[in-house]
Motif scaffolding. Sequence first.
Motif, PDB file in Angstrom:
ATOM      1  N   MET A  96     -62.001  35.511-101.835  1.00 34.98           N
ATOM      2  CA  MET A  96     -61.626  35.742-103.193  1.00 34.98           C
ATOM      3  C   MET A  96     -61.384  34.672-103.964  1.00 34.98           C
ATOM      4  SD  MET A  96     -58.537  38.198-102.547  1.00 34.98           S
ATOM      5  CE  MET A  96     -57.606  37.078-101.439  1.00 34.98           C
ATOM      6  N   GLU A  97     -61.515  34.649-105.430  1.00 36.71           N
ATOM      7  CA  GLU A  97     -61.293  33.485-106.229  1.00 36.71           C
ATOM      8  C   GLU A  97     -59.729  33.025-106.220  1.00 36.71           C
ATOM      9  OE1 GLU A  97     -60.756  34.288-110.710  1.00 36.71           O
ATOM     10  OE2 GLU A  97     -60.338  36.397-110.100  1.00 36.71           O
ATOM     11  N   LEU A  98     -59.910  31.655-106.026  1.00 38.36           N
ATOM     12  CA  LEU A  98     -58.423  31.144-106.087  1.00 38.36           C
ATOM     13  C   LEU A  98     -58.045  30.817-107.244  1.00 38.36           C
ATOM     14  CD1 LEU A  98     -56.573  29.245-104.094  1.00 38.36           C
ATOM     15  CD2 LEU A  98     -57.944  27.315-104.886  1.00 38.36           C
ATOM     16  N   ILE A  99     -56.565  31.385-107.456  1.00 40.24           N
ATOM     17  CA  ILE A  99     -55.988  31.394-108.576  1.00 40.24           C
ATOM     18  C   ILE A  99     -54.795  30.538-108.521  1.00 40.24           C
ATOM     19  CG2 ILE A  99     -54.173  32.703-110.086  1.00 40.24           C
ATOM     20  CD1 ILE A  99     -57.119  33.862-110.124  1.00 40.24           C
ATOM     21  N   GLU A 100     -54.840  29.352-109.278  1.00 40.58           N
ATOM     22  CA  GLU A 100     -53.833  28.229-109.237  1.00 40.58           C
ATOM     23  C   GLU A 100     -52.434  28.645-109.942  1.00 40.58           C
ATOM     24  OE1 GLU A 100     -54.174  25.812-107.347  1.00 40.58           O
ATOM     25  OE2 GLU A 100     -56.212  25.324-106.964  1.00 40.58           O
ATOM     26  N   GLY A 101     -51.568  29.041-109.246  1.00 41.01           N
ATOM     27  CA  GLY A 101     -50.187  29.601-109.724  1.00 41.01           C
ATOM     28  C   GLY A 101     -49.693  30.493-108.909  1.00 41.01           C
ATOM     29  N   ASP A 106     -42.453  34.776-107.629  1.00 39.93           N
ATOM     30  CA  ASP A 106     -41.974  33.359-107.522  1.00 39.93           C
ATOM     31  C   ASP A 106     -41.452  33.020-108.646  1.00 39.93           C
ATOM     32  OD1 ASP A 106     -43.274  33.205-104.774  1.00 39.93           O
ATOM     33  OD2 ASP A 106     -45.348  32.697-105.590  1.00 39.93           O
ATOM     34  N   ARG A 107     -42.063  33.340-109.848  1.00 34.90           N
ATOM     35  CA  ARG A 107     -41.517  32.990-111.092  1.00 34.90           C
ATOM     36  C   ARG A 107     -39.898  33.850-111.489  1.00 34.90           C
ATOM     37  NH1 ARG A 107     -38.713  33.250-115.118  1.00 34.90           N
ATOM     38  NH2 ARG A 107     -39.539  33.100-117.352  1.00 34.90           N
ATOM     39  N   LEU A 108     -39.740  34.849-110.852  1.00 33.15           N
ATOM     40  CA  LEU A 108     -38.477  35.544-111.040  1.00 33.15           C
ATOM     41  C   LEU A 108     -37.381  34.852-110.097  1.00 33.15           C
ATOM     42  CD1 LEU A 108     -39.440  39.442-111.208  1.00 33.15           C
ATOM     43  CD2 LEU A 108     -38.938  37.907-113.186  1.00 33.15           C
ATOM     44  N   ALA A 109     -37.924  34.291-108.928  1.00 35.71           N
ATOM     45  CA  ALA A 109     -37.147  33.767-108.039  1.00 35.71           C
ATOM     46  C   ALA A 109     -36.699  32.554-108.509  1.00 35.71           C
ATOM     47  CB  ALA A 109     -37.804  33.813-106.766  1.00 35.71           C
ATOM     48  N   ALA A 125     -51.500  43.282-120.059  1.00 35.15           N
ATOM     49  CA  ALA A 125     -52.552  42.859-118.936  1.00 35.15           C
ATOM     50  C   ALA A 125     -52.607  43.694-117.613  1.00 35.15           C
ATOM     51  CB  ALA A 125     -52.363  41.503-118.576  1.00 35.15           C
ATOM     52  N   LEU A 126     -51.594  44.131-117.183  1.00 31.87           N
ATOM     53  CA  LEU A 126     -51.668  44.962-116.228  1.00 31.87           C
ATOM     54  C   LEU A 126     -51.987  46.418-116.447  1.00 31.87           C
ATOM     55  CD1 LEU A 126     -48.335  43.948-114.228  1.00 31.87           C
ATOM     56  CD2 LEU A 126     -50.803  43.511-113.364  1.00 31.87           C
ATOM     57  N   LEU A 127     -51.679  46.774-117.423  1.00 35.67           N
ATOM     58  CA  LEU A 127     -52.365  48.318-118.125  1.00 35.67           C
ATOM     59  C   LEU A 127     -53.802  48.172-118.216  1.00 35.67           C
ATOM     60  CD1 LEU A 127     -49.856  49.214-120.906  1.00 35.67           C
ATOM     61  CD2 LEU A 127     -50.210  50.543-118.815  1.00 35.67           C
ATOM     62  N   GLY A 128     -54.200  47.022-118.580  1.00 39.30           N
ATOM     63  CA  GLY A 128     -55.876  46.853-118.764  1.00 39.30           C
ATOM     64  C   GLY A 128     -56.413  47.011-117.357  1.00 39.30           C
ATOM     65  N   ALA A 129     -55.779  46.194-116.301  1.00 41.65           N
ATOM     66  CA  ALA A 129     -56.399  46.090-115.021  1.00 41.65           C
ATOM     67  C   ALA A 129     -56.283  47.517-114.424  1.00 41.65           C
ATOM     68  CB  ALA A 129     -55.676  45.195-114.090  1.00 41.65           C
ATOM     69  N   LEU A 130     -54.907  48.207-114.516  1.00 44.43           N
ATOM     70  CA  LEU A 130     -55.059  49.564-113.934  1.00 44.43           C
ATOM     71  C   LEU A 130     -55.904  50.476-114.732  1.00 44.43           C
ATOM     72  CD1 LEU A 130     -51.004  49.809-113.609  1.00 44.43           C
ATOM     73  CD2 LEU A 130     -52.733  49.693-111.886  1.00 44.43           C
ATOM     74  N   GLY A 131     -56.206  50.535-115.823  1.00 40.27           N
ATOM     75  CA  GLY A 131     -57.039  51.133-116.620  1.00 40.27           C
ATOM     76  C   GLY A 131     -58.363  51.318-115.948  1.00 40.27           C
ATOM     77  N   ALA A 132     -58.841  50.170-115.772  1.00 37.21           N
ATOM     78  CA  ALA A 132     -60.314  49.758-115.140  1.00 37.21           C
ATOM     79  C   ALA A 132     -60.304  50.473-113.630  1.00 37.21           C
ATOM     80  CB  ALA A 132     -60.439  48.378-115.030  1.00 37.21           C
ATOM     81  N   VAL A 148     -48.744  40.391-108.287  1.00 36.48           N
ATOM     82  CA  VAL A 148     -49.181  39.824-109.898  1.00 36.48           C
ATOM     83  C   VAL A 148     -49.236  38.298-109.946  1.00 36.48           C
ATOM     84  CG1 VAL A 148     -48.639  39.723-112.177  1.00 36.48           C
ATOM     85  CG2 VAL A 148     -48.199  41.893-110.582  1.00 36.48           C
ATOM     86  N   LEU A 149     -50.379  37.685-109.964  1.00 37.29           N
ATOM     87  CA  LEU A 149     -50.357  36.309-110.028  1.00 37.29           C
ATOM     88  C   LEU A 149     -50.282  35.578-111.416  1.00 37.29           C
ATOM     89  CD1 LEU A 149     -53.196  35.653-107.199  1.00 37.29           C
ATOM     90  CD2 LEU A 149     -50.506  35.819-106.948  1.00 37.29           C
ATOM     91  N   LEU A 150     -49.677  34.590-111.595  1.00 45.46           N
ATOM     92  CA  LEU A 150     -49.738  33.922-112.987  1.00 45.46           C
ATOM     93  C   LEU A 150     -50.409  32.796-112.882  1.00 45.46           C
ATOM     94  CD1 LEU A 150     -46.071  34.595-113.943  1.00 45.46           C
ATOM     95  CD2 LEU A 150     -47.851  36.349-114.569  1.00 45.46           C
ATOM     96  N   GLU A 151     -51.623  32.589-113.637  1.00 48.03           N
ATOM     97  CA  GLU A 151     -52.538  31.372-113.373  1.00 48.03           C
ATOM     98  C   GLU A 151     -51.960  30.237-114.168  1.00 48.03           C
ATOM     99  OE1 GLU A 151     -57.122  30.516-113.028  1.00 48.03           O
ATOM    100  OE2 GLU A 151     -56.481  31.747-114.887  1.00 48.03           O
ATOM    101  N   THR A 152     -51.506  29.067-113.567  1.00 49.90           N
ATOM    102  CA  THR A 152     -50.899  27.991-114.309  1.00 49.90           C
ATOM    103  C   THR A 152     -52.126  27.488-115.452  1.00 49.90           C
ATOM    104  OG1 THR A 152     -49.929  27.312-112.209  1.00 49.90           O
ATOM    105  CG2 THR A 152     -50.103  25.598-114.048  1.00 49.90           C
ATOM    106  N   GLY A 153     -51.381  27.159-116.552  1.00 51.63           N
ATOM    107  CA  GLY A 153     -52.387  26.443-117.612  1.00 51.63           C
ATOM    108  C   GLY A 153     -52.975  27.318-118.487  1.00 51.63           C
ATOM    109  N   THR A 154     -52.899  28.662-118.053  1.00 51.91           N
ATOM    110  CA  THR A 154     -53.542  29.793-119.024  1.00 51.91           C
ATOM    111  C   THR A 154     -52.784  31.037-119.158  1.00 51.91           C
ATOM    112  OG1 THR A 154     -54.522  31.322-117.273  1.00 51.91           O
ATOM    113  CG2 THR A 154     -55.822  28.941-117.677  1.00 51.91           C
ATOM    114  N   ASP A 155     -53.158  32.026-119.871  1.00 54.85           N
ATOM    115  CA  ASP A 155     -52.258  33.024-120.154  1.00 54.85           C
ATOM    116  C   ASP A 155     -52.661  34.246-119.201  1.00 54.85           C
ATOM    117  OD1 ASP A 155     -51.004  31.923-122.112  1.00 54.85           O
ATOM    118  OD2 ASP A 155     -51.955  32.480-123.773  1.00 54.85           O
ATOM    119  N   ARG A 156     -53.500  33.982-118.200  1.00 53.96           N
ATOM    120  CA  ARG A 156     -54.039  35.099-117.344  1.00 53.96           C
ATOM    121  C   ARG A 156     -53.056  35.733-116.376  1.00 53.96           C
ATOM    122  NH1 ARG A 156     -58.858  34.556-113.098  1.00 53.96           N
ATOM    123  NH2 ARG A 156     -59.579  36.749-112.785  1.00 53.96           N
TER     124      ARG A 156
END
Length: 239
Positions: A96-101, A106-109, A125-132, A148-156
């Motif tokens: 798969m693509e590598l997501i840096e983040g 992890d964020r909540l912990a 964002a997740l609504l869009g993913a689930l819709g697709a 759910v991954l949160l990419e470092t340096g972007t809003d992705r």
Amino acid sequence: MGTEGHSRRVIAGRYRLEERLGRGGMSVVWRATDQLLGRSVAVKELPYDDTLSAAQARRQRDRTLREARALAQLSHPHIIVVHDVVEDDERPYIVMELIEGGSLADRLAHRGPVGAAEAARIGIALLGALGAAHAAGVLHRDLKPDNVLLETGTDRVVLTDFGIAQVAGTPTLTENGSFVGSPEYTAPERMSGARTGPESDLWSLGALLCAALSGETPFHRDSLGGILHAVVVGDIQPP
């Protein structure tokens, strides 16, 4: 066959596994290099377990291949991209693509709950993913902060791990009829064995957003029995 080079394993003659990024109940995810294209990727491995029967090992393999097929149907900026599926030593690997983040878990912990605006951004964002996914006939069935991954340096925001997804027109895999999933984030109709659909994923998204805002779901209890009771018959008390 996998090979060893400079203490790093190479699978399918192409992907060099370099660093373990995480381990779940049924898989390990590695940071790896695609030596053919010279790019970094993530490789999901199903470790060998000699305690499994031939039938159980086959079910694990089928689950991995089903995840790859489910993801291959989907193209959305908030869904992880699959590059390849390979087999090595009779074990399947998803490249798969590598997501840096890290993950939302992890964020909540490490930093505690998010604010309302950030929760809304993640939810949209997740609504869009689930819709697709739903439009393609794919139910995720395991939506939780770990996936759910949160990419470092972007809003992705990236939805990953379709390991127990249900794809329209294909049989649902279970382990000897047992429940597979994460109880606190599982809709009551699925918990009780009733028919499920896109609304079950949306229920899970609601539980996930409650956890993002408060640090835990409204169904968090000290025992599995308590969680099951809270999900199926308990009163929901949102944060």
